[in-house]
Design a protein around this motif. Structure first.
Motif, PDB file in Angstrom:
ATOM      1  N   ALA A 166      11.244  -8.089 -30.087  1.00 39.09           N
ATOM      2  CA  ALA A 166      12.206  -9.186 -30.039  1.00 39.09           C
ATOM      3  C   ALA A 166      12.604  -9.522 -28.608  1.00 39.09           C
ATOM      4  O   ALA A 166      12.742 -10.698 -28.247  1.00 39.09           O
ATOM      5  CB  ALA A 166      13.444  -8.818 -30.863  1.00 39.09           C
ATOM      6  N   ARG A 221       9.704 -11.459 -26.998  1.00 36.20           N
ATOM      7  CA  ARG A 221       9.626 -12.849 -27.471  1.00 36.20           C
ATOM      8  C   ARG A 221      10.705 -13.710 -26.827  1.00 36.20           C
ATOM      9  O   ARG A 221      10.470 -14.869 -26.454  1.00 36.20           O
ATOM     10  CB  ARG A 221       9.758 -12.900 -29.003  1.00 36.20           C
ATOM     11  CG  ARG A 221       8.546 -12.385 -29.738  1.00 36.20           C
ATOM     12  CD  ARG A 221       8.558 -12.840 -31.209  1.00 36.20           C
ATOM     13  NE  ARG A 221       9.778 -12.413 -31.873  1.00 36.20           N
ATOM     14  CZ  ARG A 221       9.895 -11.275 -32.544  1.00 36.20           C
ATOM     15  NH1 ARG A 221       8.861 -10.440 -32.605  1.00 36.20           N
ATOM     16  NH2 ARG A 221      11.024 -10.948 -33.142  1.00 36.20           N
ATOM     17  N   SER A 222      11.906 -13.159 -26.669  1.00 34.36           N
ATOM     18  CA  SER A 222      12.986 -13.923 -26.044  1.00 34.36           C
ATOM     19  C   SER A 222      12.747 -14.125 -24.552  1.00 34.36           C
ATOM     20  O   SER A 222      13.256 -15.084 -23.965  1.00 34.36           O
ATOM     21  CB  SER A 222      14.320 -13.207 -26.275  1.00 34.36           C
ATOM     22  OG  SER A 222      14.331 -11.944 -25.621  1.00 34.36           O
ATOM     23  N   HIS A 223      11.978 -13.241 -23.941  1.00 34.90           N
ATOM     24  CA  HIS A 223      11.724 -13.319 -22.506  1.00 34.90           C
ATOM     25  C   HIS A 223      10.618 -14.322 -22.178  1.00 34.90           C
ATOM     26  O   HIS A 223      10.565 -14.831 -21.048  1.00 34.90           O
ATOM     27  CB  HIS A 223      11.336 -11.925 -21.995  1.00 34.90           C
ATOM     28  CG  HIS A 223      10.970 -11.887 -20.546  1.00 34.90           C
ATOM     29  ND1 HIS A 223      11.912 -11.996 -19.540  1.00 34.90           N
ATOM     30  CD2 HIS A 223       9.769 -11.755 -19.927  1.00 34.90           C
ATOM     31  CE1 HIS A 223      11.303 -11.930 -18.373  1.00 34.90           C
ATOM     32  NE2 HIS A 223      10.010 -11.775 -18.567  1.00 34.90           N
ATOM     33  N   CYS A 239       7.681 -20.867 -24.356  1.00 37.13           N
ATOM     34  CA  CYS A 239       7.175 -21.316 -25.659  1.00 37.13           C
ATOM     35  C   CYS A 239       5.659 -21.305 -25.706  1.00 37.13           C
ATOM     36  O   CYS A 239       5.065 -21.116 -26.771  1.00 37.13           O
ATOM     37  CB  CYS A 239       7.721 -22.710 -25.984  1.00 37.13           C
ATOM     38  SG  CYS A 239       7.274 -23.979 -24.782  1.00 37.13           S
TER      39      CYS A 239
END
Length: 423
Positions: free
Chosen positions: A316, A319-321, A324
């Motif tokens: 998680a 993915r946030s780091h 897109c």
């Protein structure tokens, strides 16, 4: 039992209408018994006997001929009934329907299920003609077929038809899926709308003959529009469900179930696309190979359940780091790959260092880990005439260097292709 008991109302429901012939009742009873014994030789014999009798009526014998008279049960009761009014005879429509039912049953016993369904459906069409005749007052339609005969022949044909409900077109028609529901709706509209149209025409032509053709055209056109619209709505719902199910399958095929990151298969597909774009336009493509330091210690100390929670939290955070257009994939075990399109090696190393610090500063106590969690990262930029596997080998060599130099750090791969590290 209506003939020996003298129940004329059951034999001839309409005083001036046709009645049910004793041979009709006997043949129907024999076919009903044959349907119950459809897997028995007796059932075959009964169906063959009825078929032969009905063919004899259709092609060789007159309705009141000596052959049929000799085979007719309760002749005295039949003679008394004929003396009261309209004579009772075995009509051609009734014989045709019973012959089709007997042939359908024989085809079922011979494992010719499609032909059995067609014959049983045809045997249903014959009493339908009689129903239309009675409903619309068209005496020439129902002929010698009484309402009692209709009420016996239709359930018989339905029972024979349902014997093969597990095969062919009948299975599709009775399917609980949307396709079956659409077919049943179309079948209902296909029967009811022409029937209602005929009812309107019969009643209109008696008063205004000029309006009958207009009513026919308008009714048929509007019925077609309704049928097409309803079918389109239902088929759209089917397609929507299919697309939703397809997306779920694609998700299962491309995502790692534990971390919800992409799996190795999805990474390789995306890498092929980025590699083709690299060869066409030449944008930089970098990859980060991430490994959790001393992950075995976490599993041995806190258990594999806690280790799974750490993997989920780490995924998680990654993915946030990422941007897109970046891709995070689980490569195997505690290793992850971050694919960074349009990113040169220097920018990739900076992103990797930010990610390393983010993980080092994250408190994993909520996951049940009392120790700090660190990662080591190997970075590699795709070179000319290099495959994605070659790029990952260089990233893996850089990761191995980070491990040897004390872990919890970022190391960039050399442009040259190093040999594989030993397992």
């Amino acid at each position: 039992m209506a003939y020996p008991l003298g129940l004329h109302l059951l034999i001839r429901p309409l005083l001036t209408g046709p009645g049910t012939h004793p041979l009709t009742a006997a043949a129907t009873l024999a076919l009903a018994l044959a349907t119950l014994l459809r897997n028995n030789r007796l059932g075959t014999a009964l169906a063959a006997m009825v078929l032969a009798l009905m063919l004899l009526r259709l092609f060789l014998a007159e309705p009141s001929g000596p052959w049929l008279a000799a085979l007719t049960p309760f002749p005295q009761a039949l003679a008394k009934l004929n003396a009261l009014g309209h004579s009772v005879a075995l009509g051609e429509l009734t014989a045709l329907s019973l012959a089709a039912s007997a042939a359908a049953l024989l085809c079922y016993q011979a494992f010719r299920l499609t032909l059995s369904q067609l014959l049983a459906a045809f045997s249903l069409a014959v009493p339908q003609v009689a129903i239309v005749g009675y409903a619309l007052g068209l005496n020439r339609f129902h002929g010698e077929t009484s309402l009692t005969t209709v009420s016996m022949v239709i359930p018989l044909a339905m029972a024979i038809l349902l014997c093969s409900a597990h095969r062919g077109g009948l299975r599709a028609l009775l399917s609980p899926r949307v396709g079956g529901r659409v077919a049943r709706l179309q079948l209902l509209l296909g029967f009811s709308i022409p029937f209602l149209t005929g009812f309107l025409l019969v009643n209109t032509v008696q008063h205004s003959p000029d309006l009958s053709l207009g009513i026919l055209i308008v009714t048929v056109s509007q019925a077609t529009v309704v049928l097409i619209t309803v079918s389109a709505i239902l088929y759209d719902q089917v397609d929507l469900g299919r697309r939703r199910y397809q997306r779920q399958l694609e998700l299962l095929a491309t995502k790692d179930a534990l971390t919800l990151t992409y799996n190795r298969y999805a990474l390789e597909r995306r890498a092929d696309q980025e590699l083709a774009r690299f060869h066409r336009h030449g944008p930089p493509l970098s990859a980060l190979l991430v490994d959790i330091d001393h992950f075995k210690v976490i599993n041995d100390t806190y258990g594999h359940g806690v280790g799974d929670l750490v993997l989920q939290r780490l995924a998680a955070l990654m993915r946030s780091h990422c941007r897109c257009q970046d891709m995070v994939a689980r490569w195997g075990g505690e290793e992850f790959v971050l694919l960074l399109p349009d990113t040169a090696l220097e920018a990739a190393a900076q992103a990797a260092e930010k990610l390393r610090r983010l993980i080092a500063e994250t408190d994993f106590s909520e996951q049940g880990v009392g120790l700090p969690v660190h990662i080591s990262i190997g970075c590699a930029q795709l070179m000319a005439n290099e495959s994605f596997s070659d790029q990952l080998r260089r990233a893996d060599a850089a990761l191995y260097s980070a491990k040897r130099q004390g872990r919890n750090q970022v190391v960039c791969a050399e442009p040259s292709r190093p040999s594989l590290r030993q397992a």
